[in-house]
Design an enzyme around this catalytic site. Structure first.
Site, mmCIF file in Angstrom:
data_model
loop_
_atom_site.group_PDB
_atom_site.id
_atom_site.type_symbol
_atom_site.label_atom_id
_atom_site.label_comp_id
_atom_site.label_asym_id
_atom_site.label_seq_id
_atom_site.Cartn_x
_atom_site.Cartn_y
_atom_site.Cartn_z
ATOM 1 N N CYS A 185 8.449 -4.136 3.928
ATOM 2 C CA CYS A 185 9.889 -4.410 4.020
ATOM 3 C C CYS A 185 10.214 -5.420 5.119
ATOM 4 O O CYS A 185 9.577 -5.422 6.177
ATOM 5 C CB CYS A 185 10.646 -3.136 4.321
ATOM 6 S SG CYS A 185 10.385 -1.852 3.112
ATOM 7 N N ARG B 215 4.410 -11.087 3.033
ATOM 8 C CA ARG B 215 3.979 -9.770 3.503
ATOM 9 C C ARG B 215 3.969 -8.732 2.401
ATOM 10 O O ARG B 215 3.454 -7.638 2.600
ATOM 11 C CB ARG B 215 4.893 -9.303 4.625
ATOM 12 C CG ARG B 215 4.735 -10.229 5.781
ATOM 13 C CD ARG B 215 5.578 -9.858 6.931
ATOM 14 N NE ARG B 215 5.250 -10.774 8.000
ATOM 15 C CZ ARG B 215 5.317 -10.490 9.268
ATOM 16 N NH1 ARG B 215 5.715 -9.313 9.639
ATOM 17 N NH2 ARG B 215 4.995 -11.374 10.169
ATOM 18 N N TRP C 77 9.503 -2.922 0.028
ATOM 19 C CA TRP C 77 8.207 -2.490 -0.509
ATOM 20 C C TRP C 77 8.355 -1.005 -0.758
ATOM 21 O O TRP C 77 8.545 -0.224 0.180
ATOM 22 C CB TRP C 77 7.111 -2.797 0.506
ATOM 23 C CG TRP C 77 5.731 -2.500 0.018
ATOM 24 C CD1 TRP C 77 4.946 -3.292 -0.772
ATOM 25 C CD2 TRP C 77 4.948 -1.331 0.304
ATOM 26 N NE1 TRP C 77 3.729 -2.687 -0.992
ATOM 27 C CE2 TRP C 77 3.702 -1.487 -0.357
ATOM 28 C CE3 TRP C 77 5.172 -0.171 1.034
ATOM 29 C CZ2 TRP C 77 2.693 -0.532 -0.295
ATOM 30 C CZ3 TRP C 77 4.165 0.785 1.095
ATOM 31 C CH2 TRP C 77 2.945 0.593 0.435
ATOM 32 N N ASN D 223 14.277 -0.582 7.261
ATOM 33 C CA ASN D 223 12.808 -0.574 7.224
ATOM 34 C C ASN D 223 12.352 0.718 7.862
ATOM 35 O O ASN D 223 12.898 1.115 8.892
ATOM 36 C CB ASN D 223 12.217 -1.712 8.068
ATOM 37 C CG ASN D 223 12.327 -3.051 7.393
ATOM 38 O OD1 ASN D 223 12.872 -3.165 6.299
ATOM 39 N ND2 ASN D 223 11.804 -4.069 8.055
ATOM 40 N N GLU E 111 -16.730 -3.229 3.772
ATOM 41 C CA GLU E 111 -15.745 -4.301 3.635
ATOM 42 C C GLU E 111 -15.875 -4.982 2.266
ATOM 43 O O GLU E 111 -14.873 -5.290 1.619
ATOM 44 C CB GLU E 111 -15.905 -5.301 4.791
ATOM 45 C CG GLU E 111 -15.051 -6.543 4.717
ATOM 46 C CD GLU E 111 -13.545 -6.283 4.663
ATOM 47 O OE1 GLU E 111 -13.108 -5.144 4.837
ATOM 48 O OE2 GLU E 111 -12.821 -7.252 4.404
ATOM 49 N N LYS F 18 -12.902 -5.169 -0.493
ATOM 50 C CA LYS F 18 -12.408 -6.442 -1.051
ATOM 51 C C LYS F 18 -12.400 -6.355 -2.570
ATOM 52 O O LYS F 18 -11.445 -6.763 -3.212
ATOM 53 C CB LYS F 18 -13.302 -7.631 -0.632
ATOM 54 C CG LYS F 18 -13.155 -8.147 0.765
ATOM 55 C CD LYS F 18 -11.895 -8.928 1.042
ATOM 56 C CE LYS F 18 -10.822 -8.033 1.532
ATOM 57 N NZ LYS F 18 -10.756 -7.737 2.943
ATOM 58 N N HIS G 222 -28.613 11.487 -0.273
ATOM 59 C CA HIS G 222 -27.891 12.717 0.073
ATOM 60 C C HIS G 222 -26.677 12.934 -0.833
ATOM 61 O O HIS G 222 -25.781 13.691 -0.495
ATOM 62 C CB HIS G 222 -27.470 12.680 1.547
ATOM 63 C CG HIS G 222 -28.645 12.549 2.462
ATOM 64 N ND1 HIS G 222 -29.514 13.581 2.685
ATOM 65 C CD2 HIS G 222 -29.138 11.486 3.154
ATOM 66 C CE1 HIS G 222 -30.487 13.179 3.500
ATOM 67 N NE2 HIS G 222 -30.275 11.904 3.795
ATOM 68 N N LYS H 34 1.037 -7.076 2.989
ATOM 69 C CA LYS H 34 0.239 -7.748 4.013
ATOM 70 C C LYS H 34 0.383 -7.072 5.372
ATOM 71 O O LYS H 34 -0.564 -6.952 6.124
ATOM 72 C CB LYS H 34 0.661 -9.218 4.091
ATOM 73 C CG LYS H 34 -0.156 -10.055 5.056
ATOM 74 C CD LYS H 34 -1.569 -10.253 4.531
ATOM 75 C CE LYS H 34 -2.467 -10.963 5.516
ATOM 76 N NZ LYS H 34 -3.890 -10.708 5.211
HETATM 77 C C1 F6R Z 1 -7.565 -5.431 3.452
HETATM 78 C C2 F6R Z 1 -6.540 -5.558 4.465
HETATM 79 C C3 F6R Z 1 -6.025 -4.314 5.091
HETATM 80 C C4 F6R Z 1 -5.684 -4.576 6.564
HETATM 81 C C5 F6R Z 1 -5.003 -3.343 7.176
HETATM 82 C C6 F6R Z 1 -4.740 -3.524 8.642
HETATM 83 O O1 F6R Z 1 -7.995 -6.678 3.001
HETATM 84 O O2 F6R Z 1 -6.094 -6.626 4.769
HETATM 85 O O3 F6R Z 1 -6.908 -3.251 4.952
HETATM 86 O O4 F6R Z 1 -6.857 -4.883 7.248
HETATM 87 O O5 F6R Z 1 -3.796 -3.103 6.512
HETATM 88 O O6 F6R Z 1 -3.923 -4.620 8.853
HETATM 89 P P1 F6R Z 1 -3.834 -5.323 10.267
HETATM 90 O O7 F6R Z 1 -5.160 -5.934 10.550
HETATM 91 O O8 F6R Z 1 -2.746 -6.327 10.124
HETATM 92 O O9 F6R Z 1 -3.508 -4.244 11.252
#
Ligand code: F6R
Length: 609
Positions: free
Chosen positions: A2, A27, A74, A98, A482, A486, A505, A604
């Site tokens: 938001c 975002r 959002w 928000n 990671e 992704k 395990h 984001k």
């Molecule tokens: C995955 C991703 C999220 C962020 C998480 C933390 O690709 O981007 O898992 O890493 O939301 O965000 P920040 O780093 O902004 O605290």
């Protein structure tokens, strides 16, 4: 997530607010709305989907007025729809919000009992009803807001208008960010500075429990209990970065390819080659202070948490200091064992992640010293830390973190050198070697990016898979996590990362002819063990795709596919494996026709818990 923008001044409020909302667009949001006030009438426009829909609506039904509030939503409570979009209006009061009101169900029941009718499914709508009710009782807009805020539990940043006090805008915050930009007698209010920085660089940062009353060219700050407070503005001198694709089909691919440069940026000006040391300008700790900590505690969410896990392997091994790694949303509620002797390091790209910020505050409450690793300059986490190591990755628009992650890894590598040099676990010579390896990293990343055609071939081959497993040992284990994250987030293929030695395990039961298993096998001390884990998978009919190091002729011999990744040393090769896995996820998602920049359900900057 938001976003809020508010305006009071002498210009038409609509373009100011819409431009601000556009700056926050990347975002992530799923509906948007705006309200302007003219002659005591509040006009609202709301739409689901992207801002372009709201723009079309405003074009058809224009708005007027020099005071207004806008919002990108959002969805948390209530689906993404026009009805649930903000602003919410009850009686004469209009609100954008928000955060999350945790006691909204109880408040809603009480309000319904008192005759209020609700239109939306949101938690936010209780706020407009409450303020309207209190206004009818008191006849004072400020008093009504103060009384309503007392009843709210949870997090909020609010902008509020009142048709019956038409020349006033009130903002308030607790737990969600809010800044006020000032230009003469014009006021720009926003959840994040980039939304308003093109209008002014004079900013007042609001703290929790504060409200601002904008009325006829003046702003007065109060606590939410009604005491007037003096707040100074500060001049912000950074410039908002422009979001441009520079010929790439999407931001994610652009950001993946920017990594050689972003890694150069995080290193720039920080290497002291001769001394085998680094200079971290925002660390603000001398050797003696650095050596006074009994342990480090890295705290983060998502991809940044994976960076923290890499940090643990790296710092414990190189600097012999105990490192705890904590998921911020767990840490904040479990009364963690930290003290004034703990160096707490929140890691966050955005610097606004609600859980990481709350974890920082929890640590602050326990007297820990806080040095954050952040990308966004002047973000809440950066501001509330005692020191900051900026990652200088530049604006990251793609929701999936790519260059932010690899620059976090490099920042942790720099920090490890500094800690090791300070406590003597890294000699000058060793420091010099680490610096030489680091200086060569951008070129290795560039070479890794050239593997894209082979990676695309792998993605094509396994495109119909519903699940995937990523395995790694040592520092490659968090890289496996990671890689799996992704893949999940942009291609919607279910994937899990495991330490390769853990397979037997439990997870090995998943192996069958349908399951691709991506094995990370750099040429490090774990290689022999990883090869054995690979055999265990092959023996059970699993499909192995081996990611190994250049020059390794052995590991890939029994794999269905082998990808040879440049060698950048035991530690930094992890960065190259991460880059290859980004490209793998990217290719899967593109071949499946997915929107890699804005995957479904994700935001984001996660500013709610
Ligand atoms: C995955 C991703 C999220 C962020 C998480 C933390 O690709 O981007 O898992 O890493 O939301 O965000 P920040 O780093 O902004 O605290």
């Amino acid at each position: 997530m938001c976003g809020i923008v508010g305006y009071m001044g002498n210009q038409d409020a609509t373009p100011v607010i819409m431009n601000g909302l556009k700056m926050l667009e990347y975002r992530g949001y799923d509906s948007a709305g705006i309200c302007t006030m003219d002659d005591g009438t509040a006009e609202i426009r709301r739409s689901s989907g992207k801002l372009i829909n709201l723009e079309r609506l405003i074009k058809d039904k224009p708005l007027s007025g020099t005071i207004g509030i806008g919002h990108t939503r959002w969805a948390t409570h209530g689906k993404a729809s026009v009805t649930n979009a903000h602003p919410h209006k009850s009686g004469s009061v209009v609100v954008v919000h928000n955060g999350i009101i945790e006691n909204y169900l109880a408040l809603k029941d009480e309000l319904i009992d008192r005759g209020h009718a609700f239109i939306s499914e949101t938690d936010s709508e209780v706020i407009s009803h409450l303020i309207d009710e209190k206004y009818e009782l008191t006849g004072s807009f400020e008093k009504a807001v103060q009384l309503a805020l007392k009843e709210l539990h949870g997090a909020y940043a609010l902008c509020i208008l009142n048709q019956k006090d038409e020349k006033t805008l009130i903002a308030a915050k607790s737990g969600s960010p809010m800044v006020v930009g000032i230009r003469g007698d014009e006021y720009f209010i926003a959840s994040d500075m980039p939304a308003i920085i093109s209008n002014t660089r004079e900013m007042v940062i609001m703290e929790d429990g504060e409200m601002a009353v904008f009325r006829e060219g003046r702003v007065t700050f109060f606590t939410i209990t009604g005491e007037e407070i003096a707040k100074a503005s500060r001049h912000v001198d950074w410039s908002p970065l422009k979001a441009e694709k520079n010929g790439y089909p999407n931001f994610m691919l652009k950001e993946i390819h920017e990594q050689p440069q972003s890694i150069k940026n995080v290193i720039a000006g920080r290497l002291l080659d001769e001394k085998g040391d680094v200079f971290l300008e925002g660390l603000n700790l001398n050797d003696c202070e650095l050596n006074s900590f009994e342990k480090l505690c890295l705290v983060a969410c998502g991809t940044s948490w994976h960076a923290a896990l890499v940090g643990k392997y790296l710092i414990e091994e190189q600097c012999r200091i105990p490192v705890d790694v904590e998921i911020a949303s767990e840490f904040r509620y479990r009364d963690p064992l930290i003290s004034g002797k703990t160096l707490v390091i929140p890691i966050s790209q955005s610097g606004e992640t609600a859980d990481t910020l709350a974890a920082l505050r929890e640590a602050r409450g326990k007297n820990a010293h806080i040095v954050s690793i952040c990308n966004v300059v002047d973000s809440s986490i950066a501001r509330e830390s005692d020191g900051v190591i900026y990652t200088h990755a530049g604006l990251e628009i793609g929701v999936a973190s790519t260059k932010a992650f690899t620059t976090q890894l490099v920042a942790l590598y720099l920090l490890a050198i500094r800690l090791g040099r300070a406590n003597g676990t890294i000699s000058q010579e060793k420091g010099q070697e680490m610096i030489v390896e680091l200086s060569g990293l951008p070129a290795h990343v560039k070479k890794t990016l050239e593997l894209d055609p082979q990676i695309e071939e792998i993605a094509c081959e396994y495109l119909t898979s519903w699940d995937a497993i990523y395995l790694g040992r040592g520092i490659s284990y968090p890289i496996a996590l990671e890689g799996a994250l992704k893949l999940k987030e942009i291609s919607y293929i279910h994937a899990d990362g495991y330490p390769a030695g853990e397979m037997k395990h439990g997870p090995i039961a998943l192996i069958d002819r349908e399951m691709p298993v991506f094995i990370l096998a750099p040429n490090d001390r774990h290689l022999i063990k990883v090869r054995s884990n690979m055999e265990e998978v092959i023996t059970r009919g699993g499909k192995v795709i081996a990611f190994c190091s250049e020059g390794d002729q052995e590991t890939g011999r029994r794999a269905e596919f082998t990808l040879k990744i440049p060698w950048a040393g035991e530690i930094l090769s992890a960065v190259l494996f991460a880059v290859a896995l980004q490209l793998l996820a990217y290719n899967f998602a593109i071949l499946k026709g997915k929107d890699v920049d804005q995957p479904r359900n994700l935001a984001k900057s996660v500013t709610v818990e």
